[in-house]
Scaffold this active site. Structure first.
Site, PDB file in Angstrom:
ATOM      1  N   LYS A 196       0.847  -1.193   0.000  1.00  0.00           N
ATOM      2  CA  LYS A 196       0.000   0.000   0.000  1.00  0.00           C
ATOM      3  C   LYS A 196       0.883   1.243   0.000  1.00  0.00           C
ATOM      4  CE  LYS A 196      -4.034   1.818   2.566  1.00  0.00           C
ATOM      5  NZ  LYS A 196      -4.929   1.561   3.742  1.00  0.00           N
ATOM      6  N   SER A 225      -9.866   1.625   2.988  1.00  0.00           N
ATOM      7  CA  SER A 225      -8.974   2.405   2.142  1.00  0.00           C
ATOM      8  C   SER A 225      -7.955   1.572   1.372  1.00  0.00           C
ATOM      9  CB  SER A 225      -8.218   3.422   3.000  1.00  0.00           C
ATOM     10  OG  SER A 225      -7.388   2.752   3.932  1.00  0.00           O
ATOM     11  N   SER A 270     -10.052  -0.976   7.029  1.00  0.00           N
ATOM     12  CA  SER A 270      -9.466  -0.680   5.723  1.00  0.00           C
ATOM     13  C   SER A 270      -8.764  -1.838   5.027  1.00  0.00           C
ATOM     14  CB  SER A 270      -8.486   0.497   5.837  1.00  0.00           C
ATOM     15  OG  SER A 270      -9.196   1.706   5.936  1.00  0.00           O
TER      16      SER A 270
END
Ligand SMILES: [Mg+2]
Ligand SMILES: [Zn+2]
Lengths: 100, 494, 505
Positions: free
Chosen positions: C79, C154, C178
Site C-alpha cells: 500500500k 482504504s 481498511s
C-alpha cells in the site's frame, strides 16, 4: 454541550487547523458537520463517570532506548524533500524568534 | 518611584528550561550536540517525516528523576506523554511531545542562599520532560532558515511556585538551580549555549490605605542570561507599578488576562507580544505512539543513590567539620569535583584549612584566568595534600607554596620534587643562616648602628637587615630563625 | 499453466523447486499489470526495473544454493502509505505527490529480507481516510468483480490487485476496517492483526492508536505465510509487542476441535443485508457440522440502532470517529509545506498563509473534513465532551469483547453491512460512508485481530466476506478457523469474472 456549528465556527476551526477554506467549502462543511456531530452526541447516553479513559489499544509501559548515538542523515538527505532550502537550512518566510 | 503611602510586594514564579546533557536526543538517536553545522544531526524522526515513531531515551528520564529527587519532588508511580499542538517552523511535527497532567516530578523544594547568608525556601510546583524545538535563524533579512539539530533534544521544564519577592531572590533561585543541575551532572547549564532559559511570571501586590490591589500577571518569554533575567524582572516591577499608579482600578488581575512579553536587550525593556486568538488552544491529548512510564521503588532508589551529597548539605558539613566560613564553604561547593578534591586531600591527612587556603588563593586565581572550575585546573588530591603538609611542617613558606602550586599545575609533578629542584625547601640549618646574618651585618654597618642606637629608626633598620638575610637565602631561610639570630647578634629584643 | 493462478504458497514452492523462475513470475505479473491495471487502477506506482532486479537476485540466490527464504522471489504489492527508500510514498495525496522517503518501513524491510519482490505501491483513499478508494487523489480503483463498483477502502488498491491477480499478495493497513472491508468487497482474504503484532514504523500515521498493517491474499494459507514474515518486535515502534511469533503456516491446516464460535447478537440486526446474514448462517452450520459449538454472545456497546427514519447509529462508530479524527488532526499537522511535501506556489504574506494555502491545496475534501472535526473534538472546551468521553466508551467496548471471549474462542461476524456499492453512490454523503465500518471498528478500538474470509458471491454475483474476531494474539486460532471454513465449504480463491484461470483447490 457544543454550540451549533455555523460558518463562523467552521472558519475558526479551519484557522486553528491551518487550512484555508473557500466560501463554498465553508458552507458544505457547515451543512455536513451538524449531522456528524449529532451522531457523536450519542455517547452522552452512556454514564462513564467511573470509567478510566483508554488511550492505547494494548497496555504496555516502560519502553526505552539506550542513550547510544546512531548515524544521522546527511544535510542533503535531510533536505532532499524540502520545497525550498537556503544552503543547508529549510527556508521559510520571515518569522520572529523561536517557538515558545 | 514608589509612593511612601504604598507597600508593594512583587510576586514572581519562574519557569526554567534546562537542556539535559544526554548523548542522544529524547526520541531518536541523533547526537545531542550544540554548535555544529545546520541539519547535521537530524533523521526522519526528528524531522517529523511521515511514518516515523518516537522511542524514549532512558537516560533522559533518569536525569530528570535525579533533578526531581534532588528537589525533594514526588516522582509518581505513573507518568505519561502528551502532544501539545501549535504551528511553528522549528517544530517539525507541529506538535511537541510534553507532559501535561502527569509530570515526572511534582511538589519539590529548593533552599536558596541569599547574600545575607539567610536561606530562602522556594517551592517547585512541577518538573516535566519535553522535546526542544529546532532553531530559526534570522541572519537573512528576507526570510528565516530552520536548523533542526536542536529539535528533539531533551528539555526539563522546572516550574516554581510564585515564592520570590525580589530581584535578588529570583537571581539566587536561578543560580542555585544552575548549580544543582551541574552538580547532578545532568546539564552543562551553559547560558551561551542556551542550555538554560528562563520565563518569569510577574505581578505586584500593592497595598494602599489598607486595600490590596493585584496587577495582571506578565510572563516574560525566553530569557537566556542571568543579566537579562535580572533586568527584565526589575523592569517589570517598575512598569507594572507605574501602569497601576495611572489606573489603580483598571490595571487589575481580575480585569486583564495574563500577558506575554518579550525582553529587548538593547533597550532593557519588555515588549508586549500579541498572539493569534487561538494561540493558547494547545489541544493536549495523550501521545498514542509512546507508552506510559512506571517508576517503581527499586528504580527510584537506584536514582536517588546516584545523587550523593547535595551542595547545601556539603556546604553545611564544611562549615561544621572543616570550620570554614560561609564564603569559603560556598565557594568550594559551586561544583562537585572541587569539593571532592578537598575531601580526598583531607582524607590523606592534610589540614582542611591549609588545603582551602591553597585552593582559594592560587587555585581560584588560576581557575579564574582559565575560566574553569578549581577542580578543572588539573590538580590531584595527592599534590594538594602533600603541598598542604609541606606548608604545615614549615618545610616551605607561603611564597614558596605559591610558586610550587603553579609549577605543579604546569608540570604535574609532586610538590616535594619541585621544591627540591627549585630548592625552595626552607633552610633550618642555623649555621648556614648565621653565615648569611654575618654577611648582612658586615655589609650594612649603617643599619647595624641604627638598630643598636635604638630610637625611631630602629624598627625600620631591623626590617631592612631581615630583608637582606632573606634575600641572601633566596627566600628559603625560615624567617623566625633569621629574626632570632639577628636579635641575638644585635642584642635587641628578649 | 499461468503462474497468476497459483497461490503465494504454491508459487513459492514452484520457485523453490525451480519449476518457474522469479523473473518469469515477476514478468508475468508486470505484463498483467500493463494489460489490465489501466482499467482497474489498483497501483499508484509500478517499480518495473527494480522488481526485475530483485527477481534476478532471488533466482541467483537460489541458484547459489543458499538456504531458502520464506518469500524467496515472491512478487508482492504494498500500500502506498508504507515508506520506501525507492519510488514515491504518496498516500494517494497531492500533499505527498513527490515525496521520496529516506527510509523503508520495517514491515516492507521484513518482506524484502524474506526474499520478496516488490512490484509496486497500491492505490488507496487519501491518507487511508475512506471506505471506497474514491478519495484517492490519483484515481479511483475499480472492483475486479464489477468495474462500476468500488473495491472498498482504504486498501482498495491492494484488495483489487490481489483479486485481479496483479500480485501474489499485498500489504494493506487497517484503522477501522481498511483491510477487511475491501477484502470482503473483492472476495479475498484479509487480516488486521493484533495491535502491535506488526511494526507500524514507516506506516504513514492516520489514527496512531488504531492503525495496523496486515496482509491481503487469495487464501488463508497465503495469509499465514505473509503474517509470519511480517510479525515480530521492532525497537523502532514503542507500541510493538515483544512476543514470540508462531509458525502460522505450519499450524494453519490443523483443524480446531470443539471450537466455540460466538455470534454477537447486536451484529445480526436489520441493518445487515439478508444475503450476508444467510451466508453467515450457512458458515455457522458448516462449523457446527465439524464439531464446533455456536454460542450467543453480546457486545452491547457495539450495538447498531436504527431510528424510525431508518438512520443507523452506534456507540462504536461515534467513539471510533472521534478518536481517529482527533488523532488524524494531530498526525497530519506535519504536512505544512516546510520540511517536505506540497508547498503553495501562490505568494504568501507570512508563514500562516504558507501553511494554510499549502494544506488547502495538498489535502482532499475527506482529509480536510476529518482534520477539522478532529481539531474541533480536541479544542479547548470540547475535549471532555468528545475525545475524553470517547476514550471512556472505548474501554466499555473493549470490556464487552473480554466478556464475550470468556464464553467463546472466536466471534463470527459480518464484515460490512452490504456488498460492494457503486462508484459515486456514497461519496457525497460522508455519514453513510462512515457507517460502512460498523462491524469492523470495534476491533481497532480494542486492539483485537480480525480475519476476513470469502464465503462466495451474492445473487448479484458480488463477493461476501465473513469476519472472524479473536482475543489479543489469537492470530493462529483465527487462521486455523478460517482454513477450516475453506476446506469445509470448498469456497476458496474466488476468481472474478473475465479472469478465467484454472483454479486448483
Ligand atoms: Mg513547556
Ligand atoms: Zn533524529
Amino acid at each position: 454541550m457544543p454550540d451549533t456549528i455555523d460558518a463562523d465556527l467552521v472558519r475558526r476551526i479551519a484557522r486553528l487547523s491551518r487550512i484555508e477554506l473557500t466560501d463554498a467549502e465553508v458552507h458544505t462543511f457547515a451543512r455536513q458537520f451538524p449531522a456528524i456531530l449529532d451522531s457523536f452526541e450519542k455517547l452522552q447516553e452512556l454514564d462513564t463517570d467511573t470509567i478510566e479513559p483508554m488511550a492505547h489499544a494494548i497496555e504496555l509501559h516502560d519502553v526505552f532506548a539506550d542513550d547510544v548515538p546512531h548515524e544521522s542523515l546527511t544535510p542533503d538527505a535531510a533536505l532532499a524533500n524540502a520545497p525550498e532550502r537556503d544552503g543547508d537550512f529549510f527556508k521559510v518566510p520571515k518569522v520572529i524568534g523561536d517557538s515558545q | 518611584m514608589i509612593d511612601t503611602t504604598d507597600t508593594v510586594l512583587p510576586v514572581v514564579g519562574l519557569e526554567i528550561h534546562v537542556e539535559l546533557a544526554t548523548e542522544t536526543k529524547m526520541f531518536c538517536r541523533c547526537r545531542n550536540r550544540f554548535g555544529d553545522p545546520p541539519n547535521t544531526h537530524t533523521c526522519p524522526v526528528c524531522i517529523g517525516m511521515p511514518g516515523v515513531l518516537p522511542v524514549m531515551n532512558r537516560k533522559a528520564v533518569e536525569y530528570a528523576m535525579r533533578v526531581g529527587l534532588a528537589l525533594d519532588c514526588t516522582v509518581p508511580e505513573l507518568t505519561k506523554w502528551d502532544r501539545k499542538s501549535y504551528y511553528y517552523p522549528d517544530l517539525p511535527k507541529n506538535y511537541q511531545l510534553s507532559q501535561y497532567d502527569l509530570p515526572l516530578c511534582e511538589h519539590g523544594l529548593l533552599e536558596v542562599p541569599l547574600d545575607s547568608g539567610e536561606m530562602k525556601r522556594i517551592r517547585v510546583l512541577r518538573a516535566h520532560l519535553e522535546e526542544d524545538a529546532g532553531k530559526n535563524v534570522h541572519d537573512n533579512p528576507a526570510h528565516t532558515g530552520v536548523d533542526l539539530n536542536r529539535a528533539g533534544v531533551p528539555l526539563l521544564e522546572i516550574v516554581s511556585e510564585p515564592d520570590m519577592h525580589s530581584v535578588e531572590e529570583v537571581l539566587a533561585y536561578a543560580k542555585a538551580m544552575q548549580r544543582l543541575v551541574r552538580w547532578l551532572g545532568v546539564s552543562e547549564a551553559n547560558m551561551q549555549m542556551g542550555h538554560m532559559r528562563f520565563e518569569p511570571n510577574i505581578n505586584l501586590h500593592i497595598t494602599r490605605e489598607g486595600r490590596t490591589y493585584k496587577t495582571p500577571i506578565v510572563e516574560v518569554k525566553n530569557l537566556n542570561s542571568f543579566r537579562s533575567l535580572e533586568r527584565a524582572v526589575a523592569y517589570e516591577f517598575d512598569r507594572q507599578y507605574d501602569e497601576w499608579k495611572n489606573d489603580p482600578e483598571g490595571f487589575d488581575i481580575r480585569k486583564k488576562g495574563k500577558q506575554n512579553r518579550g525582553f529587548d536587550d538593547a533597550t532593557g525593556r519588555t515588549v508586549f507580544q500579541r498572539e493569534k486568538e487561538e494561540a493558547h488552544d494547545y489541544r493536549y491529548f495523550p501521545e498514542p505512539d509512546l507508552v506510559p512510564v512506571t517508576v517503581g521503588e527499586e528504580w527510584r532508589r537506584r536514582v536517588r543513590a546516584s545523587i550523593g551529597e547535595l551542595p547545601l548539605a556539603r556546604r553545611e558539613r564544611y562549615m561544621r567539620e572543616y570550620r570554614l566560613t560561609f564564603k569559603e564553604a560556598d565557594a568550594l561547593t559551586q561544583d562537585g569535583p572541587t569539593g571532592d578534591l578537598l575531601d580526598a586531600a583531607v582524607a590523606a591527612n592534610a589540614d582542611p584549612k591549609r588545603c582551602v587556603n591553597l585552593l582559594l588563593s592560587r587555585g581560584a586565581a588560576l581557575a579564574n584566568e582559565r575560566g574553569v572550575t578549581i577542580a578543572e585546573i588539573g590538580l590531584t588530591s595527592e599534590q594538594l595534600s602533600e603541598l598542604a603538609q609541606l606548608t604545615d611542617s614549615g618545610d616551605i613558606n607561603a611564597t614558596a607554596a605559591a610558586k610550587i602550586f603553579d609549577a605543579m599545575i604546569q608540570s604535574g609533578q609532586p610538590p616535594r620534587a619541585i621544591a627540591e629542584r627549585e630548592n625552595l625547601l626552607a633552610v633550618k640549618d642555623t649555621g648556614q643562616i648565621e653565615a648569611w646574618v654575618d654577611d648582612a651585618l658586615a655589609a650594612n654597618p649603617q643599619a647595624v648602628e641604627e638598630v643598636r642606637a635604638g630610637g625611631k629608626k630602629q624598627k625600620k633598620a631591623f626590617g631592612f637587615l631581615m630583608g637582606q638575610v632573606m634575600q641572601k637565602s633566596r627566600g628559603a631561610a625560615v624567617p623566625a630563625e633569621v629574626q632570632r639570630l639577628l636579635e641575638a647578634r644585635l642584642g635587641t629584643g628578649g | 499453466m499461468s503462474v497468476l493462478n497459483l497461490s503465494a504458497v504454491e508459487l513459492r514452492d514452484a520457485l523453490a523447486r525451480g519449476d518457474v523462475s522469479s523473473e518469469q513470475a515477476t514478468r508475468a505479473y508486470l505484463d498483467a499489470i500493463t494489460a489490465r491495471d489501466e482499467t482497474l487502477g489498483s497501483y499508484t506506482e509500478v517499480l518495473t526495473e527494480r522488481a526485475i532486479e530483485q527477481a534476478r537476485f532471488a533466482d541467483a540466490r537460489r541458484g547459489g544454493g543458499e538456504a531458502p527464504q520464506a518469500l524467496a522471489g515472491l512478487p508482492l504489492a504494498i500500500k502506498d502509505n508504507l515508506c520506501t527508500e525507492y519510488g514515491r510514498t504518496t498516500c494517494a495525496s497531492r500533499m505527498l505527490a513527490d515525496f521520496r522517503a529516506p527510509y523503508t518501513a520495517t514491515s516492507v524491510r521484513k518482506l524484502e529480507q524474506a526474499g520478496a519482490v516488490i512490484l509496486g505501491k497500491t492505490n488507496m483513499d487519501e491518507f487511508a481516510m475512506g471506505s471506497s478508494t474514491e478519495h484517492s487523489a490519483v484515481r479511483p480503483t475499480r472492483n475486479p468483480w464489477d468495474p462500476d463498483r468500488v473495491p472498498g477502502g482504504s486498501s482498495g488498491g491492494s484488495a483489487a490487485a490481489v483479486a485481479g491477480r496483479l500480485c501474489a499478495g499485498a500489504l494493506g493497513s487497517d484503522t477501522g476496517g481498511s483491510i477487511r472491508q475491501p477484502a470482503a468487497f473483492c472476495g479475498v482474504v484479509g487480516m488486521k492483526p493484533t495491535y502491535g503484532r506488526i511494526s507500524r514504523y514507516g506506516l504513514v500515521a492516520f489514527g496512531s492508536s488504531l492503525d495496523q498493517i496486515g496482509p491481503l491474499t487469495v487464501d488463508v494459507r497465503d495469509c499465514a505465510l505473509l503474517l509470519g514474515a511480517l510479525s515480530g518486535h521492532d525497537p523502532l515502534d514503542s507500541t510493538s509487542l515483544d512476543r514470540p511469533v508462531p509458525d502460522y503456516l505450519a499450524a494453519v491446516d490443523r483443524p480446531i476441535d470443539k471450537l466455540r464460535i460466538g455470534l454477537p447478537r447486536e451484529f445480526y440486526s436489520d441493518a445487515l443485508d439478508p444475503e450476508i446474514a444467510s451466508a453467515l448462517q450457512h458458515a455457522a452450520e458448516l462449523y457446527t457440522a465439524q464439531g464446533a459449538e455456536v454460542v450467543d454472545v453480546s457486545l452491547p456497546h457495539s450495538r447498531i440502532d436504527v431510528d424510525d427514519q431508518g438512520n443507523l447509529s452506534s456507540y462504536a462508530v461515534a467513539c471510533y470517529y472521534i478518536v481517529c479524527m482527533a488523532e488524524a488532526s494531530s498526525n497530519l499537522a506535519r504536512y505544512d509545506g516546510v520540511h517536505y511535501g506540497h508547498r503553495t506556489s501562490r505568494d504568501v504574506d507570512d508563514i500562516i498563509d504558507l501553511y494554510s494555502r499549502s494544506r488547502a491545496e495538498g489535502f482532499g475534501d475527506e482529509v480536510k473534513r476529518r482534520i477539522l472535526l478532529g481539531t474541533y473534538a480536541l479544542s479547548s472546551g470540547y475535549y471532555d465532551a468528545y475525545y475524553n468521553k470517547a476514550l471512556k466508551v472505548r474501554r466499555l467496548i473493549k470490556s464487552d469483547f473480554d466478556a464475550a471471549f470468556q464464553r467463546c474462542d472466536v466471534l463470527l461476524c459480518p464484515t460490512a453491512p452490504t456488498t460492494a456499492f457503486r462508484l459515486g453512490e456514497k461519496v457525497a454523503d460522508p455519514l453513510t460512508m462512515y457507517l460502512q465500518d460498523i462491524y469492523t471498528i470495534s476491533l481497532n478500538l480494542s486492539g483485537l485481530p480480525g480475519l476476513v474470509v470469502p464465503t462466495g458471491t451474492s445473487t448479484a454475483g458480488l463477493p461476501i466476506g465473513m469476519q472472524l474476531i479473536g482475543p489479543v494474539l489469537s492470530e493462529e486460532t483465527l487462521l486455523r478457523a478460517g482454513r477450516m471454513y475453506e476446506v469445509a465449504s470448498g469456497v476458496s480463491r474466488l476468481v472474478p469474472p473475465g479472469l478465467e484461470f484454472k483454479v486448483r483447490g
